[in-house]
Design an enzyme around this catalytic site. Sequence first.
Site, PDB file in Angstrom:
ATOM      1  N   ASP A   1       0.878  -0.733   0.489  1.00  0.00           N
ATOM      2  CA  ASP A   1      -0.001   0.041  -0.529  1.00  0.00           C
ATOM      3  C   ASP A   1       0.507   1.237  -0.179  1.00  0.00           C
ATOM      4  O   ASP A   1       1.553   1.659   0.611  1.00  0.00           O
ATOM      5  CB  ASP A   1      -0.873  -0.126   1.470  1.00  0.00           C
ATOM      6  CG  ASP A   1      -1.845   1.076   1.494  1.00  0.00           C
ATOM      7  OD1 ASP A   1      -2.567   1.294   0.717  1.00  0.00           O
ATOM      8  OD2 ASP A   1      -2.041   1.451   1.452  1.00  0.00           O
TER       9      ASP A   1
ATOM     10  N   GLU B   1       0.643  -0.824  -4.749  1.00  0.00           N
ATOM     11  CA  GLU B   1       0.375   0.151  -5.222  1.00  0.00           C
ATOM     12  C   GLU B   1       0.520   1.255  -5.743  1.00  0.00           C
ATOM     13  O   GLU B   1       1.630   1.766  -4.849  1.00  0.00           O
ATOM     14  CB  GLU B   1      -0.781   0.150  -4.347  1.00  0.00           C
ATOM     15  CG  GLU B   1      -1.887   1.498  -4.597  1.00  0.00           C
ATOM     16  CD  GLU B   1      -1.985   2.636  -3.363  1.00  0.00           C
ATOM     17  OE1 GLU B   1      -3.567   2.983  -3.510  1.00  0.00           O
ATOM     18  OE2 GLU B   1      -1.817   2.707  -2.426  1.00  0.00           O
TER      19      GLU B   1
HETATM   20  C1  NOJ Z   1      -4.367   3.598  -0.891  1.00  0.00           C
HETATM   21  C2  NOJ Z   1      -5.500   2.358  -0.068  1.00  0.00           C
HETATM   22  O1  NOJ Z   1      -6.397   2.242  -1.885  1.00  0.00           O
HETATM   23  C3  NOJ Z   1      -6.482   3.817   0.202  1.00  0.00           C
HETATM   24  O2  NOJ Z   1      -7.677   3.287   0.605  1.00  0.00           O
HETATM   25  C4  NOJ Z   1      -5.629   4.249   1.478  1.00  0.00           C
HETATM   26  O3  NOJ Z   1      -6.466   5.459   2.231  1.00  0.00           O
HETATM   27  C5  NOJ Z   1      -4.466   4.598   1.511  1.00  0.00           C
HETATM   28  N1  NOJ Z   1      -3.463   3.578   0.522  1.00  0.00           N
HETATM   29  C6  NOJ Z   1      -3.691   4.846   3.010  1.00  0.00           C
HETATM   30  O4  NOJ Z   1      -3.028   4.245   3.168  1.00  0.00           O
END
Ligand code: NOJ
Length: 586
Positions: free
Chosen positions: A198, A257
Amino acid sequence: MTTWYDHAIIYQIYPKSFQDSNGDGVGDLNGIRARIPYIQALGVNAVWLNPIFTSPQVDNGYDVANYYAVDPQMGTMADMEALLAAFHAAGIHVILDFVLNHTSDQHPWFLDAVSSKDSLYRDYYIFAGQNGRRPNNWGSFFGGSVWAPDPAGSGQSYFHLFDRRMPDLNWANPEVRHAMQDVADFWLQKGVDGLRLDAFIHIAKASLDQDWPTAAGDDAPVVAEPFFANRPQVQDWLRPFCQHVKADYPDAMLLGEAASASVDLAAAYTAADNHLMDSVVTFRYFTEQAPAKAKLPAAYQPREMDWLAFKQGQATWQQTLQAPPTLYWSNHDMARLATRVAHGPVQARSLALLMYLQRGIPIIYYGEELGLENLALPDAAAFGDATVTDFLQQAKAAGVDDRQALAWVNATHKLPARGPMPWGDSVGGGGTAASGVTGAAGSPSQPAGTEPPTAAAARLRATAGFTTGTPWLDGTAQATATAAAQDVDPTSSLHFYRELIALKKRPLFAAGDYHLLSTSDNLYAYRRTLADSQALVVVNLGATPATLEAGLSGMTRRLTAGKVTRHGDHLTLAPYAGVVLTTHQD
Ligand code: NOJ
């Protein structure tokens, strides 16, 4: 060497909204386990679970208070072990969301860090400044400054890129890097098959003593991404982490991500000799047209896709990345495909066909296979998001009707995309072929003797089998046929997705080359080729019929969305229709 994830077809599950098994209105691990037959029937070979760790749920689990425990609302560690075993028995890999850029402010590390300036954990986080002054003008993704005052009153501030209750970890500190490695080891040892890293692109920050340049007198915080995204140390710090994972678990998938990464950076993050990720998710696929109201923030105004930019982007990503690109239309951070992009069910299907038959790894957001739309949340308060309140005020001042403005937010905001899965049947006994469940896993959700059966049945209908309680997210669902209804309807979206996924598993689509065709603006067409096999995928992006002349000899139609007619080498596609043809043996 080929591994399972080179051919992964991933189903993204938002655990809170998938299936509640104990009537508290929040989806849980036993609920997911009860729905494995449904996931298996869909044909995917992996699931990605949004965070399941102990969390105050400020950001629905992305604020982790304990990486080594399951959130009590989701279940227990024993439930997690049972879930993993059941997925594996069904031939489905499990990818966990791994939140590495920040923790919750309730994490013991942070609680200790703010207990004293001398805390051993102080350097696990980023503290700076003095006398309560923010160290720079950088802005948080969630609004306001990235700086919040040290709760211990030291006069320093701590750094948070997201909510102020989600302090960023200090990855410059080797102890942090080791601690996160330990967390990864723990879960991989438990048997998870991959990690979604993430927000990994944000772990490194530029020197903090610099403001983002702004006009004189403007001291509003600025989301200064170049200061905290994709900085070179990201790769330096993650490489040992990724190498360590791969040394012990060569089959573990590392899915990053990388929201704002350009195609070149994504190529670097996934290049085999760079020893980082196996694939990344970018947020750069979906360029939209200019908003109707230029003076209002664009983010909450529904906008048409810019299809030319989309085509250019897809062709670039398809042909630049050596690693498989990820292929998706929506996720928990954006409005749903059926709400945001598609003008009705035909287009929702043809766009799925377009996206997922390309080179790469499909990630299908739960409910998309049913044509699920965003919920309609009742009012500004339901979003719990200051940017929504601001937008509604600005829209009112600009003369936009209140209901219209709220409808816009419902059609564009991420929260209404996280609605309950409309099952149409219950998991506890009486399951249908759609759930595939006859009470074998998970327990019946109705707490014994708490409600007369008729009232319980009515509530069950109202919540479409997701829960017998009140769903955690308060909203009205659009009329989408339930999973149970679609399961017995061969013309349904669910059946279409099952056929599409079965096609995607064929070698031609799993491993073939991609070649874009030159067409008129309103068509997107490409060929996939593998040895003597060939496929042609053609989608009409527009609201008027379109034709294409292409070499179709020896090709058979495999899947169609909407009306498509063929005369010799001519295809005529009705508005928004799509078709895939392959050479006969494929
Ligand atoms: C990316 C996640 O997909 C999102 O939902 C989240 O708010 C942020 N990272 C923080 O972890």
